[in-house]
Design a protein around this motif. Structure first.
Motif, mmCIF file in Angstrom:
data_model
loop_
_atom_site.group_PDB
_atom_site.id
_atom_site.type_symbol
_atom_site.label_atom_id
_atom_site.label_comp_id
_atom_site.label_asym_id
_atom_site.label_seq_id
_atom_site.Cartn_x
_atom_site.Cartn_y
_atom_site.Cartn_z
ATOM 1 N N LEU A 191 0.736 -1.105 0.179
ATOM 2 C CA LEU A 191 0.033 0.006 0.131
ATOM 3 C C LEU A 191 0.715 1.382 -0.063
ATOM 4 C CD1 LEU A 191 -2.830 -0.991 2.380
ATOM 5 C CD2 LEU A 191 -2.953 -0.851 0.114
ATOM 6 N N VAL A 192 1.991 1.299 0.664
ATOM 7 C CA VAL A 192 2.897 2.347 0.858
ATOM 8 C C VAL A 192 3.324 2.476 -0.627
ATOM 9 C CG1 VAL A 192 5.071 3.149 1.317
ATOM 10 C CG2 VAL A 192 3.692 2.076 3.029
ATOM 11 N N LYS A 193 3.726 1.491 -1.649
ATOM 12 C CA LYS A 193 4.339 1.791 -2.773
ATOM 13 C C LYS A 193 3.034 2.252 -3.609
ATOM 14 C CE LYS A 193 7.459 -1.968 -2.127
ATOM 15 N NZ LYS A 193 7.827 -3.269 -2.628
ATOM 16 N N GLU A 194 1.869 1.686 -3.639
ATOM 17 C CA GLU A 194 0.837 1.907 -4.497
ATOM 18 C C GLU A 194 0.351 3.259 -4.500
ATOM 19 O OE1 GLU A 194 -2.136 -1.106 -3.808
ATOM 20 O OE2 GLU A 194 -1.027 -2.435 -4.943
ATOM 21 N N ASN A 195 0.238 3.978 -3.074
ATOM 22 C CA ASN A 195 -0.210 5.300 -2.708
ATOM 23 C C ASN A 195 0.980 6.320 -2.638
ATOM 24 O OD1 ASN A 195 -3.319 4.549 -2.117
ATOM 25 N ND2 ASN A 195 -2.030 2.943 -1.361
ATOM 26 N N SER A 196 2.230 6.046 -3.165
ATOM 27 C CA SER A 196 2.863 6.925 -3.039
ATOM 28 C C SER A 196 2.952 8.154 -4.181
ATOM 29 C CB SER A 196 4.555 6.374 -3.355
ATOM 30 O OG SER A 196 5.414 7.288 -3.635
ATOM 31 N N PRO A 197 3.335 9.212 -3.663
ATOM 32 C CA PRO A 197 3.337 10.397 -4.694
ATOM 33 C C PRO A 197 4.440 10.093 -5.765
ATOM 34 C CG PRO A 197 3.839 11.132 -2.583
ATOM 35 C CD PRO A 197 3.831 10.014 -2.496
ATOM 36 N N LEU A 198 4.487 10.759 -6.936
ATOM 37 C CA LEU A 198 5.499 10.659 -7.912
ATOM 38 C C LEU A 198 7.033 10.123 -7.296
ATOM 39 C CD1 LEU A 198 4.852 13.206 -10.427
ATOM 40 C CD2 LEU A 198 4.427 10.856 -10.724
ATOM 41 N N PRO A 199 7.771 9.166 -7.567
ATOM 42 C CA PRO A 199 8.914 8.755 -6.957
ATOM 43 C C PRO A 199 9.973 9.533 -6.890
ATOM 44 C CG PRO A 199 7.945 7.021 -8.185
ATOM 45 C CD PRO A 199 7.122 8.080 -8.465
ATOM 46 N N GLU A 200 10.152 10.534 -8.031
ATOM 47 C CA GLU A 200 10.977 11.707 -8.134
ATOM 48 C C GLU A 200 10.683 12.942 -7.380
ATOM 49 O OE1 GLU A 200 8.650 11.731 -11.831
ATOM 50 O OE2 GLU A 200 9.420 10.081 -10.576
ATOM 51 N N SER A 201 9.420 13.195 -6.650
ATOM 52 C CA SER A 201 9.183 14.347 -6.107
ATOM 53 C C SER A 201 9.697 14.205 -4.508
ATOM 54 C CB SER A 201 7.815 14.403 -5.911
ATOM 55 O OG SER A 201 7.160 13.069 -5.319
ATOM 56 N N SER A 227 8.068 15.146 -2.141
ATOM 57 C CA SER A 227 7.127 14.560 -1.197
ATOM 58 C C SER A 227 7.232 12.831 -1.074
ATOM 59 C CB SER A 227 5.763 14.984 -1.708
ATOM 60 O OG SER A 227 5.665 16.244 -1.859
ATOM 61 N N ALA A 228 7.527 12.362 -1.837
ATOM 62 C CA ALA A 228 7.880 10.759 -1.883
ATOM 63 C C ALA A 228 9.176 10.476 -1.165
ATOM 64 C CB ALA A 228 8.129 10.309 -3.331
ATOM 65 N N LEU A 229 10.140 11.336 -1.307
ATOM 66 C CA LEU A 229 11.420 11.200 -0.389
ATOM 67 C C LEU A 229 11.210 11.381 0.952
ATOM 68 C CD1 LEU A 229 14.462 10.682 -0.138
ATOM 69 C CD2 LEU A 229 14.910 13.047 -0.687
ATOM 70 N N ARG A 230 10.465 12.354 1.191
ATOM 71 C CA ARG A 230 9.853 12.764 2.724
ATOM 72 C C ARG A 230 9.156 11.701 3.177
ATOM 73 N NH1 ARG A 230 11.892 14.713 7.107
ATOM 74 N NH2 ARG A 230 10.220 15.613 8.630
ATOM 75 N N ILE A 250 17.598 17.602 -0.028
ATOM 76 C CA ILE A 250 17.635 16.129 0.435
ATOM 77 C C ILE A 250 17.873 15.900 1.806
ATOM 78 C CG2 ILE A 250 18.743 13.990 -0.166
ATOM 79 C CD1 ILE A 250 19.115 14.940 -3.232
ATOM 80 N N LEU A 251 18.826 16.666 2.231
ATOM 81 C CA LEU A 251 19.077 16.129 3.708
ATOM 82 C C LEU A 251 17.830 16.899 4.352
ATOM 83 C CD1 LEU A 251 22.952 17.517 3.699
ATOM 84 C CD2 LEU A 251 21.982 15.193 3.716
ATOM 85 N N ASP A 252 17.029 17.597 4.262
ATOM 86 C CA ASP A 252 16.240 18.085 5.235
ATOM 87 C C ASP A 252 15.023 16.816 5.314
ATOM 88 O OD1 ASP A 252 17.442 20.720 5.651
ATOM 89 O OD2 ASP A 252 16.199 21.671 4.069
ATOM 90 N N GLN A 253 14.855 16.042 4.345
ATOM 91 C CA GLN A 253 13.993 15.119 4.479
ATOM 92 C C GLN A 253 14.565 13.891 5.075
ATOM 93 O OE1 GLN A 253 11.482 16.736 2.908
ATOM 94 N NE2 GLN A 253 12.929 17.997 2.081
ATOM 95 N N VAL A 254 15.589 13.612 5.177
ATOM 96 C CA VAL A 254 16.244 12.477 5.735
ATOM 97 C C VAL A 254 16.189 12.386 7.329
ATOM 98 C CG1 VAL A 254 18.601 11.050 6.079
ATOM 99 C CG2 VAL A 254 18.148 12.371 3.857
#
Length: 720
Positions: free
Chosen positions: A249-259, A261-264, A358-362
């Protein structure tokens, strides 16, 4: 409300039908009562007749009605039958708790009766069979009650406890997991429509829903059934299925993987899920490895696509760089841990900006499990940034075939100031900003190692998979590529100049004088005078552009000097000229060549550069030159003077060129503090910076004042 209203109407109709059935039943009971009364009256009448006909005097008169009542009284009935009738009534009325208590008490009572063995085995066997049948009815009622979807959890626990009491623990545990699974599915289905709204926190919310259900199921399992291996295996299998569903479900409902939001979302998901897994370990349930196996491909995909996105941003920024210098006041706050004299171009600012994005999301758990992979991707990102800067810099002779890519570059750094600015920005990022930005990665690595942490089960991309020194070495390698490209194109543009300043081996064959030793004012060849002038000019520009970056200035100027010598050492066409027997070689040509080599070494010493690499290469060139001239019948013993003569002459030339005079007399120079002997064996000393040997108290040209650098440099032909 409509559906409940219809259900209410249906129930009302059923109540009316039940009332009609009760009325019919009452009529039937009344009829049966009349029949029994008639039977009792007839029996009494017959007994009365029988007693009247009996002539025996010793028979006492009895109250036949009382005797009949005594015969029909409860005291004469079998207590087992009475209990079974009572149990049937409780089951018929669905009083499961009372039936369970009665059944439990009766079983304990007849366990004692088994030991006394006063009753026959047949009677006990029949009674046990009757109890077993009623126990099956009670079990069926408890199961159906437990399967009610709207049953409160407290009622569910009571029902399951009843199943445990009648010996159905396995069935009760299955019903518990089924109930939690059904409730979990409803909660997840209710939440899924919100995933598109809460794009960054949806995964954490799903994690909370799933793992809290697993934790409650584990707690109820321990409370109701204990921690037997069979129960543990059953709940582990159920939880693994739910976790697999969660990962899907996490994968199916993810935003665009390159965004972003997806990283966060992915980073928060890892943090919260692993925290829940850590809590479940108190129940003996370990799901961390399974979770990472399921989520790792998704996390790696999100990281890869995000880094591709930011790489495109950086490349575009570098191609269109406007060399806008940003100070901390002009640009965004970068880091309090770096030096105050921050120098960045617009592309450099973009690089640090996307790195910080990127570091802000990690999150900390993301660093532990994927820190090594993220650091390696930063290395790849910086390497790509350097490759783009290389394309922005002019290539050797502007030959497009030297560029691997034909990607369009709208901006081209033509001037020395523009090129040095780009290089300075790259050095600032690699030496200060990027290490400061990722310092928390290595701080966490040190902390984990100090606490006895290990990389077992963390995967190949964990924070333990990369060492700080190795990571810095890769950064330096990328900088070396940029530095070497700049130096190569800069030196080649100097070497292939048109006119007398062109560096060509034929200039050593065209000398008119026979002996340079007797020249009143011996100077290096024009190309090397031009090299000195260009280095002076570059040092002046670097002093303005790379203000406060003395290390970068010395690295570039040192490498430029070394690149010239490397080209002379490796360029076969240069040495082929000396083998051309159609041209006569003169001793003065060898003398001029050796003087030029000493001059290059003196440039490095004067500039306070690390001169050992230049010194070693020059020694090799001189040895090769002597061999080449010796092969053409030029005696080096008679043609060459002592090394001190070449050394002093080179120093004098440096002094004259820095003062801007080529033939005027100057004050005598003080004795040099260090002599560099090229014909003898190279010293093994570890010193890399020599004391400058220029005349008087002159500074090196790399740090000379502007008045000295702005004075004209006269290029004097030694043949004039």
């Amino acid at each position: 409300m409509q559906s409940k209203y219809l259900a209410f109407l249906r129930i009302s109709e059923e109540v009316v039908e039940a009332e009609q059935e009760l009325i019919e039943l009452q009529k039937h009971v009344s009829a049966q009562g009349i029949l029994v009364q008639d039977l009792m009256s007839g029996v009494c009448r017959e007994l009365d007749v029988w007693f009247k006909s009996n002539k025996e005097e010793d028979v006492k008169e009895k109250d036949f009605q009382a005797e009949l009542d005594e015969i029909l009284s409860d005291d004469t009935q079998d207590p087992k039958a009475i209990f079974l009738d009572k149990l049937d009534a409780l089951l018929a009325e669905h009083k499961m708790e009372e039936a369970l208590l009665a059944l439990e008490a009766e079983e304990k009572k007849y366990l004692v009766a088994d030991e006394s063995s006063k009753e026959s085995n047949a009677e006990l066997s029949a009674f046990k069979t009757a109890l077993f049948k009623r126990k099956a009815i009670l079990e069926d009622q408890l199961v159906r009650w437990s399967e009610q979807p709207s049953l409160p959890i407290t009622e569910l626990r009571k029902s399951l406890a009843g199943l445990v009491k009648i010996g159905k623990s396995s069935l009760a545990h299955q019903l518990l997991l089924k109930a939690y699974g059904s409730r979990l599915q409803k909660n997840v289905e209710a939440f899924l429509p919100s995933c598109s709204i809460y794009t960054e926190t949806y995964a954490a919310s799903l994690s909370q829903i799933v793992f809290s259900a697993i934790a409650k199921a584990a707690k109820d399992t321990n409370t109701l059934f204990g921690d037997s291996p069979m129960n543990m295996n059953r709940i582990i299998q159920w939880a693994e299925y739910e976790i697999e569903t969660f990962a899907r479900l996490v994968k199916e409902n993810s935003p665009l993987p390159e965004s972003v939001s997806a990283l966060r979302a992915a980073c928060i998901c890892i943090q919260t899920s692993l925290s829940h897994c850590s809590f479940l370990e108190s129940y003996g349930l370990k799901f961390s490895k399974l979770l990472m196996v399921l989520l790792r491909p998704y996390i790696e995909e999100v990281l890869e696509l995000n880094f591709r996105r930011v790489r495109r941003k950086i490349v575009d920024a570098a191609r269109n760089d406007d060399i806008l210098l940003l100070t901390p006041q002009e640009g965004s706050p970068l880091s309090g841990a770096v030096a105050p004299n921050i120098m960045l171009t617009s592309s450099g600012k973009k690089f640090i900006s996307v790195v910080n994005d990127i570091l802000d999301q990690v999150t900390p758990m993301t660093i532990v499990h994927f820190g090594g992979a993220i650091l390696n991707k930063f290395l790849q990102l910086f390497d790509r940034y350097v490759e783009t800067l290389i394309k922005v810099l002019p290539g050797p002779s502007e030959d497009d075939t030297l560029l691997e890519s034909k990607e369009p570059v709208e901006f081209k750094a033509e001037s020395d100031a523009q090129q040095l600015t780009l290089i300075g920005a790259a050095y600032t990022i690699a030496d200060e900003l990027l290490p400061a930005a990722v310092s928390k990665f290595f701080d966490m690595q040190t902390e984990k190692k100090g606490a006895g942490g290990s990389s077992e089960g963390l995967g190949s991309g964990s924070i333990y998979s990369i060492e700080h020194k190795e990571w810095k070495r890769h950064l330096q390698h990328s900088l070396d590529k940029l530095r070497d490209h700049f130096c190569r194109q800069y030196v080649l543009s100097f070497i292939y100049l048109e006119g007398k300043s062109r560096l060509d081996a034929r200039m050593y064959m065209e000398r008119k004088t026979d002996d340079l030793l007797f020249d009143a004012d011996p100077l290096p060849s024009l190309p090397f005078q031009a090299l000195f002038g260009r280095l002076q000019q570059l040092a002046s520009v670097a002093g303005d552009v790379l203000l406060g970056k003395d290390k970068i200035q010395k690295v570039l100027l040192s490498r430029l000097t070394e690149t010239v010598v490397m080209w002379l050492s490796n360029e076969q066409e240069f040495w082929d000229v000396f083998e051309d027997r159609s041209v006569q070689l003169q001793p003065s040509g060898l003398q001029q060549l050796i003087l030029d080599m000493h001059f290059i070494v003196e440039i490095a010493v004067c500039g306070r550069f690390p001169h050992r690499p230049v010194q070693q290469l020059v020694s090799t060139i001189i040895t090769r030159a002597i061999a080449a001239f010796s092969a053409r019948n030029v005696d080096p013993q008679s043609a060459l003077s002592e090394d001190e003569w070449f050394l002093e002459t080179a120093k004098g030339a440096i002094h004259k060129l820095m003062l801007g005079t080529s033939g005027s007399e100057s004050e005598p120079e003080p004795e040099p503090e260090e002599h560099v002997a090229l014909h003898d064996e190279i010293s093994d000393s570890d010193e890399s910076i020599a004391t400058p040997s220029t005349s008087g108290s002159e500074d090196s040209f790399a740090s000379a004042n502007n008045d000295d650098l702005e004075s004209p440099v006269y290029f004097t032909d030694p043949e004039a």
